[in-house]
Design an enzyme around this catalytic site. Structure first.
Site, mmCIF file in Angstrom:
data_model
loop_
_atom_site.group_PDB
_atom_site.id
_atom_site.type_symbol
_atom_site.label_atom_id
_atom_site.label_comp_id
_atom_site.label_asym_id
_atom_site.label_seq_id
_atom_site.Cartn_x
_atom_site.Cartn_y
_atom_site.Cartn_z
ATOM 1 N N PHE A 43 -22.805 -41.763 62.915
ATOM 2 C CA PHE A 43 -22.743 -43.099 63.501
ATOM 3 C C PHE A 43 -23.924 -43.320 64.434
ATOM 4 O O PHE A 43 -24.206 -42.509 65.314
ATOM 5 C CB PHE A 43 -21.429 -43.269 64.264
ATOM 6 C CG PHE A 43 -21.298 -44.592 64.972
ATOM 7 C CD1 PHE A 43 -21.314 -45.776 64.261
ATOM 8 C CD2 PHE A 43 -21.152 -44.644 66.355
ATOM 9 C CE1 PHE A 43 -21.190 -47.000 64.910
ATOM 10 C CE2 PHE A 43 -21.023 -45.853 67.013
ATOM 11 C CZ PHE A 43 -21.040 -47.039 66.296
ATOM 12 N N GLU A 44 -24.631 -44.430 64.224
ATOM 13 C CA GLU A 44 -25.747 -44.832 65.086
ATOM 14 C C GLU A 44 -25.386 -46.186 65.705
ATOM 15 O O GLU A 44 -25.428 -47.221 65.037
ATOM 16 C CB GLU A 44 -27.040 -44.929 64.266
ATOM 17 C CG GLU A 44 -28.224 -45.569 64.974
ATOM 18 C CD GLU A 44 -28.493 -45.032 66.373
ATOM 19 O OE1 GLU A 44 -28.129 -45.723 67.351
ATOM 20 O OE2 GLU A 44 -29.068 -43.935 66.469
ATOM 21 N N PRO A 45 -24.982 -46.194 66.991
ATOM 22 C CA PRO A 45 -24.447 -47.423 67.592
ATOM 23 C C PRO A 45 -25.446 -48.562 67.688
ATOM 24 O O PRO A 45 -25.048 -49.709 67.881
ATOM 25 C CB PRO A 45 -23.996 -46.964 68.987
ATOM 26 C CG PRO A 45 -24.760 -45.710 69.261
ATOM 27 C CD PRO A 45 -24.953 -45.059 67.937
ATOM 28 N N ARG A 46 -26.752 -48.276 67.570
ATOM 29 C CA ARG A 46 -27.754 -49.345 67.648
ATOM 30 C C ARG A 46 -28.102 -49.938 66.295
ATOM 31 O O ARG A 46 -28.799 -50.954 66.222
ATOM 32 C CB ARG A 46 -29.041 -48.802 68.277
ATOM 33 C CG ARG A 46 -28.881 -48.191 69.666
ATOM 34 C CD ARG A 46 -30.166 -47.457 70.043
ATOM 35 N NE ARG A 46 -30.436 -46.365 69.118
ATOM 36 C CZ ARG A 46 -31.652 -45.842 68.898
ATOM 37 N NH1 ARG A 46 -32.694 -46.315 69.548
ATOM 38 N NH2 ARG A 46 -31.810 -44.847 68.038
#
Length: 487
Positions: free
Chosen positions: A248-251
């Protein structure tokens, strides 16, 4: 009665699957009828697609609207067609140097505007509404670079929304409340399908929407579609599909668009042997995207098992352009056996319309767990330093091809030129060009150096490696794009 309905459902499912298989086969077979021939190189620019977009304004059923601008003022255009209640949103080239799917989108437009496949197009356009936003990062495309002109990676701007391109993407996604999203990218050509020597020609991902990588219906539907597309690509590029890392990459936009309720499919176009301009990969994009859209329209994806998603091999990164294995390398009077891994990096010309290659040794030693697009078993061959030829040639044109091969066979990999090509770093002949007083540095095989040497057997130079390209001196065959000019 229940048995009757089960049989009816089975018959309907098989019928839909049969129709999709037929459609997929036919669009693959007829691809070159619809290929947009004006976009035949990777380094396409905003100005190249504008005439194509303008023609769509006059095509029945198409809605073409400016929806934003890049930092440098280039228009961002949304192209829509269809009347179905399911909204499918496709955006490409948020990284300016990732154009493969942009080309495929215009191939799709050519099919949609044709008089062919009327039944399938009726199913699609009555069931879904398609929205395309091609070339989201036109400023980056102008310079064939990943980031936009602000230096921002647009795909890491989903939270801060500092780029006008990212703002446009967010606004369009929200206004459509899209049911499905296709996030279309390119990945580097050195990814392989895990534990195989095959490139990850196409890699898919249903992005995670949280750190736990939970699977809800939104992400699950994306996974089902990916399984469907993987099955299609396996017919045409067997074993050449990878599964992109789902950390998961929140940006990132893909992860957030999944979180915002749009079933999001990431497609990454990787490498394919002897397909430098990625035209075969473009065709695979065209086929898999169109087939996926058809599966959304007829609902076929709904019956696919999510568990098959995890069976797709992960992306690995163990490919070289050239792998030389089992070569003998003499160092300080002792022979050693080594493998050599070579990559050929692209360097753009001034206007970013073309490129030349600069080869580099990136690894050496035991590379038995790595692979090459081209692998040469050098068992029995010794690596030998190339020499600078003593004669000075007035110009490059004074060198015939037979003369070049004669020099290579004699152990010369550099030739002196009185008048070197002005402002050029690349040489079209399969031998390096140097100034008249050029002196070679000490010869060493090590990571970082340009791979230029000879492969000798029984005192005979049978192969040359020039700028990372393998040249067969017996047949005088090579796939060299360029050698280098040293001043």
């Amino acid at each position: 009665m229940k048995s009757f309905f089960k049989l009816l459902l089975l018959f309907t499912t098989l019928s839909v699957a049969s129709q999709t298989t037929h459609f997929t086969s036919k669009i693959y077979e007829t691809y070159y009828v619809y290929k947009e021939t004006s976009l035949d190189k990777r380094r396409i620019k905003h100005q190249d697609i504008q005439p194509l977009i303008n023609t769509l304004k006059n095509k029945p059923g198409f809605s073409v609207n400016k929806v934003g601008q890049s930092i440098e003022g280039r228009d961002l255009t949304l192209i829509s067609i269809g009347s179905g209640k399911t909204n499918v949103f496709l955006w490409s080239q948020m990284h300016g140097n990732e154009p493969t799917a942009t080309q495929a989108i215009f191939d799709i437009f050519n099919l949609l505007t044709s008089s062919d496949f009327l039944k399938e197009k009726e199913t699609i356009l009555n069931s879904v509404t398609l929205h395309f936003l091609p070339m989201l990062n036109p400023d980056g495309a102008e310079k064939y670079m990943r980031r936009n002109i602000l230096g921002i990676d647009i795909n890491r701007d989903a939270l801060r929304l500092q780029s006008p391109e990212g703002l446009t993407l967010k606004r369009i996604r929200d206004s459509l409340n899209a049911d499905f999203g296709f996030n279309l990218h390119d990945q580097n050509i050195y990814y392989n399908a895990e534990l195989t020597n095959k490139p990850a020609t196409i890699s898919y991902l249903a992005p995670a929407y949280n750190y736990e990588k939970d699977i809800n219906q939104v992400r699950g539907d994306a996974m089902k579609l990916i399984v469907f597309m993987n099955n299609i690509i396996q017919k045409y590029a067997p074993g050449q599909v990878g599964r992109y890392n789902d950390a998961f990459e929140p940006r990132a936009f893909g992860d957030n668009i999944q979180k915002w309720g749009t079933s999001t499919i990431l497609i990454e176009s990787g490498g394919y042997k002897n397909d430098v301009e990625k035209q075969e990969i473009r065709k695979l994009n065209y086929v898999s995207i169109l087939s996926a859209i058809y599966a959304i329209a007829n609902g076929q994806y709904k019956n696919i098992a999510i568990d098959d998603y995890e069976k797709i091999p992960r992306n690995d990164s163990k490919l070289f352009d050239l792998k030389i294995e089992n070569a003998t390398y003499n160092l300080l009077g002792k022979p050693y056996k080594i493998d050599i891994g070579v990559k050929r990096y692209e360097v753009d010309n001034a206007d970013h319309s073309d490129f030349f290659n600069v080869g580099r040794i990136v690894d050496q030693g035991d590379l038995s767990t790595y692979y090459g697009y081209n692998t040469f078993n050098a068992e029995g061959y010794t690596i030998v330093e190339g020499k600078v030829h003593y004669e000075v040639f007035k110009t490059v044109d004074a060198l015939s091809d037979p003369k070049v091969y004669e020099l290579l066979k004699s152990g010369y990999t550099y030739i002196k030129i009185e008048t070197l090509p002005e402002n050029n770093i690349e040489a079209t002949k399969p031998i390096h060009l140097v100034k008249t007083d050029y002196e070679l540095l000490e010869f060493k095989i090590k990571p970082g150096v340009n791979p230029t040497f000879l492969l000798q057997k029984n005192g005979v130079n049978e192969y040359a490696v020039i700028n990372g390209f393998l040249i067969d001196l017996k047949t005088e065959k090579n796939a060299l794009k360029n050698a280098l000019v040293y001043r």
